[in-house]
Design a protein around this motif. Structure first.
Motif, PDB file in Angstrom:
ATOM      1  N   LYS A  85       8.145  -5.101   6.885  1.00 16.71           N
ATOM      2  CA  LYS A  85       6.907  -4.339   6.716  1.00 16.71           C
ATOM      3  C   LYS A  85       7.022  -3.292   5.610  1.00 16.71           C
ATOM      4  O   LYS A  85       6.102  -3.117   4.806  1.00 16.71           O
ATOM      5  CB  LYS A  85       6.515  -3.665   8.039  1.00 16.71           C
ATOM      6  N   VAL A  99       0.526  -3.777   7.806  1.00 17.79           N
ATOM      7  CA  VAL A  99       0.932  -5.147   7.487  1.00 17.79           C
ATOM      8  C   VAL A  99       1.885  -5.680   8.541  1.00 17.79           C
ATOM      9  O   VAL A  99       2.569  -4.919   9.225  1.00 17.79           O
ATOM     10  CB  VAL A  99       1.583  -5.231   6.086  1.00 17.79           C
ATOM     11  N   PHE A 257      -2.872  -8.053   6.746  1.00 15.24           N
ATOM     12  CA  PHE A 257      -3.200  -6.645   6.552  1.00 15.24           C
ATOM     13  C   PHE A 257      -4.427  -6.340   7.387  1.00 15.24           C
ATOM     14  O   PHE A 257      -5.403  -7.090   7.374  1.00 15.24           O
ATOM     15  CB  PHE A 257      -3.503  -6.365   5.075  1.00 15.24           C
TER      16      PHE A 257
END
Length: 431
Positions: A85, A99, A257
Motif C-alpha cells: 500500500k 489503496v 482506490f
C-alpha cells in the motif's frame, strides 16, 4: 532539442540518461539467442531479474513455516498487503489507506460498481468512452442488466467526431452536461487501450461531480505510466491491473482506490468477505460484517501472497527510480523520439505510410503510440516480429508501440526505425 535520426545521437541520449542502469534489472525475451527490442509494456511488462529470488524466498517461507507464515517472521503474510500500500500510493496519487492490492481488474471493477453504481429514479445511466476495452464494456453491460436495465437505454457512449480518432475533452464534458439529470456514474479508462489517448481525468471528474454523478476510472493503461492524482482530483474510485507498466507478471494482482471521503459512508453497498472484516476482530469469527477501515474494507478473499510478492518486487524498483516523476520525464522523451523516427520513416518512404493516431501532445498521451499503416499493416507488423521488434497488433489495423522508461533505450527507438523502414520497403516492393 533538435532530434537526429542516427545511432550516435541515440547513444548520446542513452549516455545522458540517469535511469539507464534500470534496464539491467530486467529480462528480455529472446529468439535464436537474440534479444527482442521490447515495445509491448502496454500489454505485459518485462520480468524483473529479482523475481526469481523473491518467489524463492516466499516458497522457502511456505516450506519452513507452513501455516505459521501468516504470522511469523519479518513479513508475515497476514500484513503483507500493507507493505504494498505504501509503495502503490505514490504511483496513483493516493493516500496509503485509500489503496489496496487484491483480486484481478475486472473482478475489482465489479466489486466497486456494487458500491458506486447506485441507480435511482431517472438517474440510472452510465457514461463511458466508445470503444473502451471489451472487458469494461462487458462489466458495465452486465451491471446495468443486474439492476434491471437495458444496456441500450442505460449506457451512453462518447465517440470521436467523424474523421477523428480520439475524443475531445469538450465533447465528453458536453455529453455529461447534456445527460446530467440521468447519469448515475461516469466511468472511463484513464488511457484508451487502442488509441493511447490519455483523457483529461481532472476535468472529466469535475464535470461528473458537477451534475451529481459518481466518477470512477479504469487505470489499466495509466497506472505506472502517467502521473495521476486520484486523491487531489477527488476521484471516487479506481482500479487497475499491475502487469502492464508495473511488471507484476501475467495475470498479476490488481488494486483498487477508494477516496477517503467515502470511508464513513455506512450506506454504501458492498459484497463482503472475511478478509475485508475489521482486522482487530477478524478471528472472532462473528456474524454481521464490520468492514476494515479504508480501502481494505473492500477486500473479499485472503491475501494472494505469490502475486503480491511479484508486484512488491517491481514496486521496489519504482521506489528506487523515484516513482513516477523521473520515469515520466524519460517517457516523454522516448515517446517523442519514437514519433520523430516514425515520421522520418514516412519521409524515406515518400508518403505517410504510417499515421500516428495517438494525440501529439505529451499531456494527452502516455508511453504508447498507435499507428495505422496505409497498406499491408499486418504484414509489416509480422516483419517487425521476424526482425526482433516486439510490439503488438490490434484489430483491425493498429500497431501499438510502447517504449517503457525502466527498460527501453533511445537506441531501441532508433533501431526500430531502421527495421521499420527496411521491412516496409521490402513489403512495398513485393506488391
Amino acid at each position: 532539442m533538435n532530434l537526429e535520426n542516427n545511432l550516435a545521437f541515440a547513444r548520446a541520449l542513452d549516455e545522458a540518461d540517469e535511469l539507464k542502469h534500470f534496464r539491467d534489472q530486467f529480462l528480455f525475451p529472446k529468439h535464436n539467442e537474440k534479444e527482442f527490442i521490447y515495445l509491448c509494456g502496454n500489454s505485459l511488462g518485462l520480468q524483473p531479474k529479482v523475481v526469481s529470488e523473491v518467489i524463492s524466498g516466499q516458497l522457502n517461507r511456505w516450506a519452513n513455516h507452513a501455516v505459521e507464515g501468516w504470522f511469523d517472521g519479518s513479513q508475515p503474510w497476514m500484513l503483507y498487503h500493507k507493505e504494498l500500500k505504501t509503495l502503490m500510493a505514490p504511483i496513483v496519487g493516493a493516500l496509503p489507506e485509500e489503496v489496496c492490492p487484491m483480486n484481478t481488474l475486472t473482478v475489482n471493477l465489479h466489486l466497486l460498481m456494487v458500491s458506486f453504481y447506485r441507480p435511482q429514479g431517472k438517474r440510472f445511466k452510465i457514461i463511458m468512452e466508445g470503444g473502451a476495452f471489451p472487458s469494461d464494456q462487458y462489466a458495465i453491460e452486465s451491471q446495468v442488466k443486474f439492476h434491471g436495465f437495458d444496456p441500450k437505454d442505460a449506457i451512453i457512449e462518447v465517440f470521436p467526431r467523424e474523421g477523428e480518432h480520439v475524443l475531445r475533452t469538450e465533447d465528453i464534458v458536453a455529453k455529461i452536461k447534456e445527460n446530467g439529470h440521468e447519469i448515475a456514474l461516469v466511468l472511463f479508462g484513464g488511457i484508451n487501450y487502442y488509441t493511447g489517448q490519455w483523457y483529461d481525468m481532472e476535468t472529466i471528474t469535475k464535470a461528473g461531480h458537477d451534475i451529481g454523478a459518481t466518477v470512477g476510472w479504469d487505470l489499466a493503461h495509466a497506472a505506472g505510466n502517467v502521473p495521476v492524482k486520484l486523491h487531489d482530483w477527488n476521484v471516487d474510485f479506481a482500479c487497475w491491473c499491475s502487469y502492464k507498466y508495473q511488471n507484476s507478471g501475467p495475470g498479476g494482482i490488481s488494486a483498487i482506490f477508494v477516496h477517503k471521503k467515502h470511508f464513513g459512508n455506512t450506506e454504501l453497498h458492498r459484497f463482503a468477505g472475511w478478509w475485508g472484516y475489521q482486522e482487530s476482530n477478524r478471528f472472532k469469527m462473528e456474524k454481521g460484517f464490520v468492514p476494515e477501515a479504508g480501502a481494505d474494507g473492500w477486500q473479499v478473499s485472503c491475501t494472494q501472497v505469490m502475486p503480491m510478492a511479484l508486484y512488491h518486487a517491481s514496486l521496489q524498483i519504482f521506489k528506487e527510480a523515484g516513482f513516477i516523476a523521473p520515469l515520466r520525464s524519460k517517457s516523454i522523451a522516448l515517446t517523442s523520439y519514437l514519433e520523430f523516427i516514425i515520421n522520418e520513416v514516412n519521409k524515406s518512404v515518400g508518403e505517410e505510410q504510417f499515421k500516428i493516431i495517438t494525440p501529439k501532445g505529451s499531456d494527452d498521451r502516455g508511453a504508447q503510440l498507435s499507428i495505422i499503416a496505409k497498406a499491408h499493416g499486418k504484414q509489416i507488423f509480422d516483419g517487425l516480429m521476424e526482425n526482433h521488434i516486439l510490439g503488438d497488433w490490434r484489430e483491425p489495423d493498429v500497431i501499438r508501440l510502447s517504449p517503457v522508461s525502466l527498460y527501453n533505450s533511445f537506441e531501441d527507438i532508433y533501431l526500430t526505425g531502421v527495421t521499420l523502414l527496411d521491412v516496409t520497403t521490402n513489403v512495398l516492393k513485393s506488391k
